[in-house]
Design a protein around this motif. Sequence first.
Motif, PDB file in Angstrom:
ATOM      1  N   UNK A 260       0.850  -1.197   0.000  1.00  0.00           N
ATOM      2  CA  UNK A 260       0.000   0.000   0.000  1.00  0.00           C
ATOM      3  C   UNK A 260       0.882   1.243   0.000  1.00  0.00           C
ATOM      4  N   UNK A 261       0.697   2.112  -1.004  1.00  0.00           N
ATOM      5  CA  UNK A 261       1.565   3.288  -1.049  1.00  0.00           C
ATOM      6  C   UNK A 261       0.868   4.544  -0.545  1.00  0.00           C
ATOM      7  N   UNK A 262      -0.452   4.649  -0.849  1.00  0.00           N
ATOM      8  CA  UNK A 262      -1.124   5.867  -0.377  1.00  0.00           C
ATOM      9  C   UNK A 262      -1.938   5.579   0.884  1.00  0.00           C
ATOM     10  N   UNK A 263      -1.352   5.942   2.005  1.00  0.00           N
ATOM     11  CA  UNK A 263      -2.017   5.719   3.296  1.00  0.00           C
ATOM     12  C   UNK A 263      -3.156   6.705   3.466  1.00  0.00           C
ATOM     13  N   UNK A 264      -4.241   6.269   4.072  1.00  0.00           N
ATOM     14  CA  UNK A 264      -5.315   7.227   4.350  1.00  0.00           C
ATOM     15  C   UNK A 264      -4.841   8.272   5.358  1.00  0.00           C
ATOM     16  N   UNK A 265      -5.425   9.435   5.239  1.00  0.00           N
ATOM     17  CA  UNK A 265      -5.235  10.415   6.294  1.00  0.00           C
ATOM     18  C   UNK A 265      -6.364  10.153   7.290  1.00  0.00           C
ATOM     19  N   UNK A 266      -6.097   9.373   8.290  1.00  0.00           N
ATOM     20  CA  UNK A 266      -7.157   8.824   9.133  1.00  0.00           C
ATOM     21  C   UNK A 266      -8.007   9.898   9.798  1.00  0.00           C
ATOM     22  N   UNK A 267      -7.346  10.994  10.117  1.00  0.00           N
ATOM     23  CA  UNK A 267      -8.064  12.048  10.850  1.00  0.00           C
ATOM     24  C   UNK A 267      -9.202  12.640  10.016  1.00  0.00           C
ATOM     25  N   UNK A 268      -9.044  12.583   8.697  1.00  0.00           N
ATOM     26  CA  UNK A 268     -10.078  13.222   7.876  1.00  0.00           C
ATOM     27  C   UNK A 268     -10.965  12.222   7.131  1.00  0.00           C
ATOM     28  N   UNK A 269     -10.963  10.963   7.562  1.00  0.00           N
ATOM     29  CA  UNK A 269     -11.826   9.976   6.894  1.00  0.00           C
ATOM     30  C   UNK A 269     -13.270  10.171   7.347  1.00  0.00           C
ATOM     31  N   UNK A 270     -14.170  10.288   6.391  1.00  0.00           N
ATOM     32  CA  UNK A 270     -15.555  10.544   6.825  1.00  0.00           C
ATOM     33  C   UNK A 270     -16.498   9.362   6.632  1.00  0.00           C
ATOM     34  N   UNK A 271     -15.936   8.168   6.415  1.00  0.00           N
ATOM     35  CA  UNK A 271     -16.794   6.987   6.317  1.00  0.00           C
ATOM     36  C   UNK A 271     -17.380   6.659   7.687  1.00  0.00           C
ATOM     37  N   UNK A 272     -18.602   6.099   7.649  1.00  0.00           N
ATOM     38  CA  UNK A 272     -19.204   5.606   8.896  1.00  0.00           C
ATOM     39  C   UNK A 272     -19.083   4.085   8.917  1.00  0.00           C
ATOM     40  N   UNK A 273     -19.488   3.484  10.020  1.00  0.00           N
ATOM     41  CA  UNK A 273     -19.262   2.053  10.230  1.00  0.00           C
ATOM     42  C   UNK A 273     -19.899   1.182   9.144  1.00  0.00           C
ATOM     43  N   UNK A 274     -19.193   0.103   8.783  1.00  0.00           N
ATOM     44  CA  UNK A 274     -19.754  -0.888   7.845  1.00  0.00           C
ATOM     45  C   UNK A 274     -20.603  -1.878   8.628  1.00  0.00           C
ATOM     46  N   UNK A 275     -21.152  -2.824   7.882  1.00  0.00           N
ATOM     47  CA  UNK A 275     -21.922  -3.908   8.503  1.00  0.00           C
ATOM     48  C   UNK A 275     -21.007  -4.742   9.384  1.00  0.00           C
ATOM     49  N   UNK A 276     -21.576  -5.243  10.462  1.00  0.00           N
ATOM     50  CA  UNK A 276     -20.791  -6.102  11.358  1.00  0.00           C
ATOM     51  C   UNK A 276     -21.636  -7.282  11.789  1.00  0.00           C
ATOM     52  N   UNK A 277     -21.026  -8.475  11.725  1.00  0.00           N
ATOM     53  CA  UNK A 277     -21.628  -9.650  12.342  1.00  0.00           C
ATOM     54  C   UNK A 277     -20.652 -10.048  13.438  1.00  0.00           C
ATOM     55  N   UNK A 278     -21.104 -10.015  14.682  1.00  0.00           N
ATOM     56  CA  UNK A 278     -20.167 -10.396  15.757  1.00  0.00           C
ATOM     57  C   UNK A 278     -20.730 -11.586  16.513  1.00  0.00           C
TER      58      UNK A 278
END
Length: 521
Positions: A260-278
């Motif tokens: 992976x070369x382009x790391x996300x800028x985590x502080x500015x990620x605006x995605x919300x939670x995905x589906x989860x099966x726990x």
Amino acid sequence: TQAERGASSSCPLDNLKHLPPGGNKRGHLSFTKTHTVLVDASVFNAGAGLVPQRGKDVWQSTVVKMPCSPSSVMEVKSAVMKLPTPTRRWDVISKQLSALAKKKTASASDVEDAIFKYNPKYKGQWSFEALHSFVKDFPIAGNYFPKLFPKMAALALSLPEHVQKAIPLLKSGHSASITLSQVQISCLLANAFFCTFPHRNATGPNAEYHGVPSINFTKLLETWSQRKKEKLRAVLHYFNVVTGDDTKPKGLVTFERRCLTDMPNWRSCNETMSKLHVTSRGTIETEGTGLLQVDFACSMIGGGVLGSGLVQEEILFLMNPELIVSRLFTEKLADNECLIVTGSQQFSRYSGFGDSFEWAGPHEDHLHRDEWARLKRRILAIDAVHFKHSRDQYNMIAVTRDLNKAFCGFKGRDHNEPDIATGKWGCGAFNGDPQLKAVIQLMAAARARRGLAFFTFKDEELELGLERTHHLLVTQRTTVGKLYGLLEDYCAVQQGSGRTHVDLFQFIGHNVGPSRSPHKL
Ligand code: AR6
């Protein structure tokens, strides 16, 4: 019941996206500069089966140096002159393995003697105690091993026919893949069992292959332990199947290193939670079938599979021994890299974990195959940070490293990729905090826009906590960036709290939501 558990946004497993069912329809196989195919793609595409791709031997640091290479040379005392003369090592290996292959039955001593003939330097250093004890102590009924060794020797001997094209090393810093047939893998692994790979025995920082895992089976065959017994049962069962007349595996497997070369800028990620099966029930490898199944890996792929290690990764590799061949060509994974294996076959079942691990018998794999004749199993190897002291993990350098590592593996190529099956990654041998690692994986999955199946491996407290936390994050529409900021605060609080542990799920509970005031200690 749901009422007792409280609010939940956990979805049923079926709601997650699996590898597409059905199939067995062939598609076009092609190689590229970064995708080496060790079978003849045109023959495959014509529907005419799997034949080795022709090629010439290469003896360079960028490829796997092969035991049958003319450049692999050793000194042998000639009968006449009694002087050491350079001899092709493969001549010595072939002579030994042919003699073994001709036998009806071979003993552990026969195997050991053969191995020392082409590894004379290690006489007196290597012991084959585990192999000896294994064969000697095994109940007579079911002791098929003396008949198996000659078949394995014949398989190892067929290397020059089966693998003709040079196998590149999957080097650090480069995304590249290798596709090879399951028969080719079995032949390479038979060579690993007989310790034929050149230049792969030396250890230490100056060794030529110090940045690549070990592949010759020396360690597995040496010191005896109960663990080794169970490991050998699994490994030899695999060889028994792949040398059987009607049971030879018939497909391809792809090993892909992703960088992976382009790391996300985590502080500015605006995605919300995905589906989860726990769930606290089931395992990644069984209930997670059809998803991208996470291997809690070591940066040296396979970890202690050939030694004494026996936790999630090692068990996975013993149940699916074709994974072991990744050690032949996968350089140590860097912080921004992962390995994805598509198509490996499960040969065995197990019970227990660590010291209680037992080989529980054969497994018949009924998965369908994809358009490249690969079984529909996809495994993602990602290595978490290994914390010597648990408190070391509460810092954003480590958190960000693991976010990037998980994201590197979770990030899909296209919209067809399946969701992810994971669990307490980095929380056993590597000492991580299960709550923190779960949140890191939620964030990486959200950023990659893929759903997660989270197997807590009987940990009901974590199941409940994660379910609640996920529900809160979903209902509050908390973004990845917001969570990143919260983790920064949390690490600061944790570091300032001396010996008292601050529970991350509680911390999130206090700090997420409109009516909450920021957490203060
Ligand atoms: N499915 C779901 N969860 C599991 C499973 C499974 N099949 N097996 C174990 N767990 P660990 P790490 C849970 O210690 O800390 C190896 O040597 C179980 O609760 O294997 O990332 C590698 O080569 C377990 O405690 O992973 C690395 O060197 C937890 O997952 C090193 O271990 C963590 O499993 C990686 O250690």
